[in-house]
Design a protein around this motif. Structure first.
Motif, PDB file in Angstrom:
ATOM      1  N   LEU A   1       0.783  -1.225   0.000  1.00  0.00           N
ATOM      2  CA  LEU A   1       0.000   0.000   0.000  1.00  0.00           C
ATOM      3  C   LEU A   1       0.827   1.295   0.000  1.00  0.00           C
ATOM      4  O   LEU A   1       0.584   2.179  -0.823  1.00  0.00           O
ATOM      5  N   PRO A   2       1.810   1.424   0.917  1.00  0.00           N
ATOM      6  CA  PRO A   2       2.576   2.679   0.924  1.00  0.00           C
ATOM      7  C   PRO A   2       3.224   2.962  -0.421  1.00  0.00           C
ATOM      8  O   PRO A   2       3.277   4.107  -0.866  1.00  0.00           O
ATOM      9  N   LYS A   3       3.671   1.864  -1.083  1.00  0.00           N
ATOM     10  CA  LYS A   3       4.320   2.065  -2.378  1.00  0.00           C
ATOM     11  C   LYS A   3       3.324   2.602  -3.400  1.00  0.00           C
ATOM     12  O   LYS A   3       3.633   3.490  -4.177  1.00  0.00           O
ATOM     13  N   VAL A   4       2.144   2.043  -3.362  1.00  0.00           N
ATOM     14  CA  VAL A   4       1.110   2.509  -4.294  1.00  0.00           C
ATOM     15  C   VAL A   4       0.776   3.963  -3.994  1.00  0.00           C
ATOM     16  O   VAL A   4       0.657   4.788  -4.897  1.00  0.00           O
ATOM     17  N   MET A   5       0.655   4.271  -2.716  1.00  0.00           N
ATOM     18  CA  MET A   5       0.310   5.632  -2.332  1.00  0.00           C
ATOM     19  C   MET A   5       1.363   6.629  -2.805  1.00  0.00           C
ATOM     20  O   MET A   5       1.038   7.733  -3.206  1.00  0.00           O
ATOM     21  N   GLU A   6       2.626   6.185  -2.738  1.00  0.00           N
ATOM     22  CA  GLU A   6       3.709   7.070  -3.173  1.00  0.00           C
ATOM     23  C   GLU A   6       3.559   7.467  -4.637  1.00  0.00           C
ATOM     24  O   GLU A   6       3.915   8.554  -5.049  1.00  0.00           O
ATOM     25  N   LEU A   7       3.029   6.511  -5.408  1.00  0.00           N
ATOM     26  CA  LEU A   7       2.905   6.759  -6.837  1.00  0.00           C
ATOM     27  C   LEU A   7       1.833   7.797  -7.156  1.00  0.00           C
ATOM     28  O   LEU A   7       1.859   8.432  -8.188  1.00  0.00           O
TER      29      LEU A   7
END
Ligand code: FAD
Lengths: 87, 467
Positions: free
Chosen positions: B450-456
């Protein structure tokens, strides 16, 4: 366009739809479902038009929707009734 | 008294396939058809699915335009989307995609041909195999001994005795009723499908539709309507469960015909209405009560049309063939008890039809809630989809602004779309992927991703200027 011009029937069906007026509760579902408008309601009781044998498409929905089981739909005599040339 | 090994009621694709199989297995076979010939009582889309060619290649390779002149391959399909105002908001054309794995499914989605040609064609295989066809004959009741079915009686009182009776008599099955397997469908198990047949010159269809011989009209003003093109005409029909009709079904079918866009299509195709038909079509989450002592129900009589799109001809043929095989075994062993015939269920469950029903409930639910709920669902679904598909083809604003407008607008549908996805899409996905899904949905993995997706995702619109 008149829907009756778009159907073909072979005569000799005999009576094949019966209504038990004592069981009918006048809900009108038969009137709503019949696409060739063969049903009516008089004094809160369903009736089928006299010329139904020449017009019925034999889908049998009237019998299926009738909750109190007042409509007894059966197929007409073999080799008679509606024919679908391009069904 | 006429004595047979097997009596089959109904000369549709299911009954004919059962009769053909039974005769080939050496059973003394008779099948009944109330029409003067098979097919003249039947109304169908009528697209034949490619699984018929996969499973019955020897049979299906014989289906040629010489035998069935109305044949036309539905190589591509159009999906039209109609909004609440009755405007065609857009359409998508699609062909079999790269992932389709066999011929003829790679070449076409359905092969279309009229039932008045197809049903007699398939019945002839049964009679050629030695089955006796009794047409223009209505079966009116079942013959019983000690309360158990042992044959049928026709409208003239003639009796036909056999250890096994196959109910291939379609949606309103006398065999189901009189054997006690089912008195009536419940209203959410049966659909009514009225349909027009239009004539159009073959050349016009070739020029205007090309090989796009199928269409579905998805709409916010009527339940989804299908269009199937044949050599010299086409069907336009729509259906819904009996529980869902709030007006006369023809009112909704005429709404399709009266669309401005549709009227234009009729004009350019030089199409004229030729026939009006109406027919019931069972559409279930799962077939039930398919057999009892001396009786097996197949095809529509058994409730076998596909739970998603109600393709019913292929399932009728598959179940007809299996029923005849099970019956042959019962006849040879002298045991046609319910217990013996229960092999029918085990066998169809192993086929492609059985696999379809594994997610029967989920498929049925999503269809019921989406295309067959025009008012409740399609009113937001159509504009939302068109926003996503067509929103960018627009010169009203700078494109970046358009993307934000589109995103905001799609977001505004989320109060309707999210509950829908949770209620109908997730259960289906969960059912289809079962074990894999546990893995995919593993909360720990999700939390990690999730955090990685949010970063995008951009947090704020950055102001960038060229210096
Ligand atoms: C409008 C519509 C569109 C459809 N579109 C498609 C489609 O595009 N593709 C697809 O695969 N499926 C389609 N289906 C479903 C498909 O038509 C059916 O699932 C299929 O016909 C079932 O075959 P069957 O042999 O079980 O029954 P049926 O085809 O209904 O055959 C039953 C036969 O039994 C006869 N019969 C009934 N009762 C008696 C009796 N008491 N005595 C003697 N004879 C009797 C009937 O006359 C009939 O010929 C559609 C259905 C409808 C209604």
């Amino acid at each position: 366009m008149d829907v009756n011009d778009l159907t073909n029937h072979i005569p000799g069906t005999g009576d094949f739809i019966k209504i038990d007026q004592n069981k009918c509760n006048g809900c009108g579902m038969c009137v709503r479902i019949c696409i060739v408008n063969l049903w009516g309601i008089k004094n809160n009781i369903a009736f089928i038009r006299d010329d139904y044998k020449e017009k019925c498409l034999e889908c049998g929905s009237c019998g299926q929707v009738c909750e109190p089981g007042a409509i007894d739909f059966n197929y007409p005599a073999g080799g008679t009734g509606v024919i679908f040339e391009r069904g | 008294m006429n004595v047979y090994d097997i009596v089959i009621v109904g000369g549709g694709p299911g009954g004919s396939m059962a009769a053909k199989t039974a005769a080939e297995l050496g059973l003394k076979t008779i099948f009944f058809e109330r029409g003067r010939r098979p097919g003249e009582k039947n109304s169908s889309g009528c697209g034949l699915g490619p699984r018929m060619w996969k499973d019955f290649p020897d049979l299906m390779k014989e289906l040629t335009p010489e035998k069935c002149p109305s044949m036309r391959a539905g190589s591509a399909a159009r999906c039209y989307f109609i909004n609440e105002e009755g405007v065609v908001a857009g359409y998508v054309m699609s062909r079999p995609t790269e992932s389709v794995s066999y011929e003829p499914a790679k070449s076409w989605i359905t092969m279309n041909c009229y039932r008045s040609e197809f049903d007699p064609w398939i019945a002839e295989f049964a009679t050629n195999a030695g089955a006796e066809l009794k047409s223009s004959t209505l079966v009116v009741s079942l013959l019983k001994e000690d309360g158990k079915v042992c044959g049928v009686v026709d409208e003239h009182g003639e009796k036909y005795k056999a250890p096994v009776v196959i109910g291939a008599d379609g949606a309103i099955s006398i065999v189901a009723k009189q054997s006690g397997l089912r008195t009536k469908w419940s209203k959410d198990q049966i659909t009514l499908v009225p349909q027009y047949d239009f004539h159009a010159p073959p050349k016009k269809i070739d020029d205007i539709m090309g090989d796009e011989a199928l269409a579905v009209w998805w709409s916010a003003t009527f339940p989804a309507s299908y269009q199937v093109f044949f050599n010299d005409g086409f069907h336009q029909g729509l259906g819904n469960w009996l529980i869902k009709w709030d007006k006369n079904p023809l009112f909704y079918l005429n709404r399709v015909i009266n669309l401005k866009y549709y009227q234009r299509l009729l004009r350019i195709l030089e199409a004229k209405p030729r026939e009006l038909q109406s027919h019931l079509l069972p559409w279930l989450q799962y077939p039930y009560n398919t057999h009892t002592d001396g009786v097996i129900l197949i095809g529509d009589a058994g409730g076998f049309p596909c739970p998603l799109e109600a393709e019913g001809i292929y399932p009728a043929m598959v179940t007809g063939k299996i029923a005849a095989e099970v019956a042959a075994d019962a006849v040879t062993s002298g045991d046609a008890s319910k217990n013996k015939l229960s092999r029918f269920d085990k066998m169809w469950q192993k086929t492609s039809v059985g696999e379809e029903f594994e997610a029967g409930e989920e498929l049925y639910n999503i269809w019921k809630a989406l295309p067959f709920s025009p008012k409740e669902t399609m009113t937001w679904f159509v504009p939302m989809l068109m926003e996503a598909l067509g929103g960018i083809y627009d010169w009203s604003q700078p494109h970046t602004k358009r993307v934000r407008q589109i995103a905001a607008h799609i977001k505004s549908y989320m109060p309707q779309a999210l509950p829908f996805i949770l209620k109908y899409v997730f259960p289906l996905v969960a059912k289809i992927f079962e074990d894999d899904l546990d893995d995919m949905m593993d909360p720990q993995k999700l939390m990690k991703a999730l955090p990685k997706v949010m970063e995008l995702l951009p947090k704020k619109k950055k102001r960038r200027r060229r210096s």
